[in-house]
Write an enzyme that holds these catalytic residues in place. Structure first.
Site, PDB file in Angstrom:
ATOM      1  CG  ASP A 268      -0.208  -0.145   2.190  1.00  0.00           C
ATOM      2  OD1 ASP A 268       0.976  -0.403   1.994  1.00  0.00           O
ATOM      3  OD2 ASP A 268      -0.979  -0.730   3.701  1.00  0.00           O
TER       4      ASP A 268
ATOM      5  CB  SER B 119       6.849   5.951  11.254  1.00  0.00           C
ATOM      6  OG  SER B 119       7.992   5.200  11.164  1.00  0.00           O
TER       7      SER B 119
ATOM      8  NE  ARG C  66       2.847   9.672  12.686  1.00  0.00           N
ATOM      9  CZ  ARG C  66       2.893   7.897  12.336  1.00  0.00           C
ATOM     10  NH1 ARG C  66       3.582   7.675  11.416  1.00  0.00           N
ATOM     11  NH2 ARG C  66       2.664   6.854  13.637  1.00  0.00           N
TER      12      ARG C  66
ATOM     13  NE  ARG D 195       9.524   6.231   8.439  1.00  0.00           N
ATOM     14  CZ  ARG D 195       8.853   7.108   7.892  1.00  0.00           C
ATOM     15  NH1 ARG D 195       9.937   8.394   7.466  1.00  0.00           N
ATOM     16  NH2 ARG D 195       7.363   7.165   7.317  1.00  0.00           N
TER      17      ARG D 195
HETATM   18  C1  MIC Z   1       3.954   6.179   8.545  1.00  0.00           C
HETATM   19  O1  MIC Z   1       2.733   6.542   8.424  1.00  0.00           O
HETATM   20  O2  MIC Z   1       5.210   7.262   8.884  1.00  0.00           O
HETATM   21  C2  MIC Z   1       4.085   4.999   7.868  1.00  0.00           C
HETATM   22  C3  MIC Z   1       5.028   4.804   6.778  1.00  0.00           C
HETATM   23  O3  MIC Z   1       3.323   3.939   7.745  1.00  0.00           O
HETATM   24  C4  MIC Z   1       5.206   4.045   8.330  1.00  0.00           C
HETATM   25  C5  MIC Z   1       5.219   3.175   8.544  1.00  0.00           C
HETATM   26  C6  MIC Z   1       6.863   3.351   7.333  1.00  0.00           C
HETATM   27  O4  MIC Z   1       8.147   4.234   7.434  1.00  0.00           O
HETATM   28  O5  MIC Z   1       7.107   2.120   6.737  1.00  0.00           O
HETATM   29  C7  MIC Z   1       4.420   3.800   9.926  1.00  0.00           C
HETATM   30  O6  MIC Z   1       3.270   4.443  10.668  1.00  0.00           O
HETATM   31  O7  MIC Z   1       5.326   3.053  10.715  1.00  0.00           O
END
Ligand code: MIC
Ligand code: SF4
Length: 640
Positions: A64, A533, A379, A535
């Site tokens: 996605d 996030s 966000r 990540r």
């Molecule tokens: C986000 O909303 O910041 C993301 C992109 O969905 C991240 C995940 C990512 O960085 O891949 C999250 O919310 O964990």
């Protein structure tokens, strides 16, 4: 003593520890989810564990995020993800099927079960009565391999809802109000459990908007009871069979209580550049808007898009505004296409964007220079939209559409009578874009394009850590600051050497060069370092560049866990004002670090440049210390 809902679900999943605030607990995980941007790493890590098939009840891999296929990288990643899912017993939700959290809510969530997802908005399924937690990809890989998830038992906060929402006031306004009151740090170390008579007035998708954006409070997760609304939602999805009633005992105890009278709320808005910079929409006057976006995992449900269409019907988008609509799932898109709502939006002048995260993560639709973008998302960190100086506001879909029509931020209550959306008895259910795993896994070959690079390795922790302060930052640094996303960088998620070139790019363009020249070093942070996030690249890429420890005033939960997982020490100042004793370029030393970690909670940090010695704390569990000493969780697992 009566039990709260969080206690009941955690207790039935407790693998070790005691459900006492502040203690490390391990919980067994029923379901996992990944998305493509974190999933490639998570599956490489899972593969490295040598387990032939996932051990969860259900694991789903979604695509996605990386959907703008401007080069070969993203499709290569999709092909890799599909093949590895097929081999290891994982369901694969194809690109175009929807945003992971929306689809998981619709098709897979089960009240009372646990879900671990490599995305910070995994708590969305708390709207269905799950304990759903966002984590780094490596933690999710371990859960897929049958391991429990470790976390410090949080405080349980009851959000006691009374009354009912007034016309044009929405679930988004509930969570924005909570963010106004508690801030982006207010939920750290907490789970929010919703209760009170107001709960029954909220549908599951409204609840999911609230639990989704509970992530912005920094909370571990948020959860609603499973009741008649839950049953109704599951029935519409043809999944009534998984429903069960779940609620807190009448005499349940909580660590804290927050009261909220739904009928007293007004439409709310988060101003640039933080989801907690909230005020009433009615307080904002005369802000001209160039872009409005409806979508993201917070507000892209059938209800949200139907309301948007109903307001737009017979009206036109303001000539100076670009309105984009990105439905949360193929189910939603198909239903609004068949019932004509999509046509109403198109004739009003909306631009229909793919079913995906899209503009939310800067994958297309960047606002103009200095432009104002009003979004139904969760966000609005500076630069996240893809335009460094854009001003992004967060609102409900209702406020967003009122704004799109007017060209100026506008209170939706000016639009007269409330619009009531009737739900069909059954939603359109077609899971043909969810590909089941292979029955003959031994015949499946994993496809690896050139974008899939091997996992970087880290050496065990040395006896002494020494190096320079590479960067000093302030409070509330987000993972978007540390490891930016967006159309240019996001496609490199499975290629750590390449993505590490962008660490702190928006904070200090020289950071990477400096880190390389100095052979790594230290970071100094303020409060809530690493918010946002899940990540793990925000730990993995700094690790690759040689970052040894981050010394901050405090950390956001997921990022702190990711640092430990990749062998970077997360330390806090014993005395917060010692933050002032460090500057970029100072040489610091942490002597005898291994012994110190094991023997005391306080660590000596020598600032050799300033000739000052201070104390830092670590609050690490014994398990976490072992992980750090091994050089990260993968090494630790291999040793075990
Ligand atoms: C986000 O909303 O910041 C993301 C992109 O969905 C991240 C995940 C990512 O960085 O891949 C999250 O919310 O964990
Ligand atoms: Fe996708 Fe945005 Fe939700 Fe993250 S917050 S999962 S980028 S829609």
């Amino acid at each position: 003593m009566g039990k709260n809902l969080v206690y009941k679900i955690l207790n039935s999943h407790l693998a070790s520890g005691k459900l006492k605030g502040g203690e490390e607990i391990a919980i067994s995980i029923d379901q996992t989810l990944t998305q493509d941007a974190t999933g490639t790493m998570a599956y490489l890590q899972f593969e490295a564990m040598g387990v032939p098939k996932v051990k969860t009840k259900l694991s789903v891999s979604y695509v996605d995020h990386n959907m703008l296929q401007t080069g070969y990288e993203n499709f290569d990643d999709h092909v890799f993800l599909q093949s590895i899912a097929k081999k290891y017993g994982i369901y694969f939700s194809k690109p175009g099927n929807g945003i992971c959290h929306q689809v998981h809510l619709e098709r897979f969530g089960v009240p009372g079960e646990t879900l671990l997802g490599s995305d910070s908005h995994t708590p969305t399924c708390g709207g269905l009565g799950m304990i759903a937690i966002g984590a780094g990809g490596l933690d999710v890989a371990i859960a897929m391999a049958g391991g429990p998830f470790y976390v410090t038992m949080p405080k349980v906060v009851l959000v006691k809802l009374s009354g009912a929402l007034q016309s044009w006031v929405t679930a988004k306004d509930v969570i924005l109000e909570l963010l106004r009151r508690l801030t982006v740090k207010g939920g750290v170390g907490k789970i929010f459990e919703y209760g009170g008579e107001g709960v029954a007035t909220l549908t599951v998708t409204e609840r999911a908007t609230i639990t989704n954006m509970g992530a912005e409070l920094g909370a571990l997760t948020s959860v609603f009871p499973s009741d008649a609304q839950t049953k109704k939602y599951l029935r519409m999805q043809g999944r009534e069979g998984v429903w069960k009633s779940l609620k807190a005992d009448a005499t349940a105890q909580y660590d804290e209580v927050v009261e909220m009278d739904l009928s007293s709320l007004e439409p709310m808005i988060a101003r640039p550049h933080s989801p907690d910079n909230v005020c009433k929409v009615s307080e904002i006057k005369g802000v001209n808007v160039q872009q409005v976006c409806i979508g993201s995992c917070t507000n892209s449900s059938y209800h949200d898009l139907m309301v948007a269409a109903a307001i737009l019907k017979g009206r036109k988008v303001h000539p100076e505004v670009s309105l984009t609509i990105s439905p949360g799932s193929r189910q939603v898109l198909e239903m609004i296409t068949k019932n004509g709502a999509l046509a109403d939006m198109i004739s009003a002048g909306a631009r229909v964007v793919e079913v995906a995260c899209g503009p939310c993560i800067g994958m297309g639709q960047a606002p103009p220079s200095g432009g104002v973008s009003v979004r139904s998302f969760n966000r609005n960190f500076e630069g996240r939209s893809g335009t460094a100086d854009a001003q992004v506001y967060l609102v409900s879909p209702e406020t967003a559409i009122a704004t799109a029509i007017n060209g100026v931020i506008r209170d939706p209550r000016d639009f007269g009578e409330r619009i009531v959306i009737k739900f069909p008895k059954k939603f359109t259910v077609d899971d043909s874009m969810i590909i089941p795993p292979s029955e003959k896994p031994e015949e499946v070959t994993i496809m690896r394009g050139p974008n899939i690079k091997p996992l970087p390795k880290k050496e065990p922790l040395p006896d002494t850590l020494k190096g320079d302060v590479l960067l000093k930052v302030g409070d509330n640094i987000t993972t978007d600051h540390i490891m930016p996303a967006g159309a240019k960088v996001l496609p490199l998620r499975s290629n750590i050497p390449a993505i590490s070139e962008f660490v702190f790019e928006k904070v200090d363009k020289e950071f990477v060069k400096r880190a390389k020249e100095k052979g790594g070093g230290f970071l100094i942070g303020g409060t809530n370092y690493g918010q946002g996030s899940s990540r793990e690249h925000a730990a993995l890429a700094p690790m690759y560049l040689g970052v040894k420890a981050v010394i901050a005033k405090s950390f956001a939960r997921i990022h702190r866990a990711n640092l430990v997982n990749f062998g970077i020490l997360p330390l806090t100042f014993e005395n917060e004002s010692d933050y002032n004793l460090f500057d970029q370029g100072d040489t610091i030393e942490l002597p005898d670090i291994k012994n110190k970690l094991n023997s005391s909670s306080s660590i000596i940090v020598n600032n050799l440049t300033k000739n000052k010695e201070i104390k830092a704390m670590h609050a690490l569990s014994l398990r976490e210390i072992d992980i750090l000493c091994a050089g990260g969780l993968l090494n630790y697992q291999a040793q075990k």
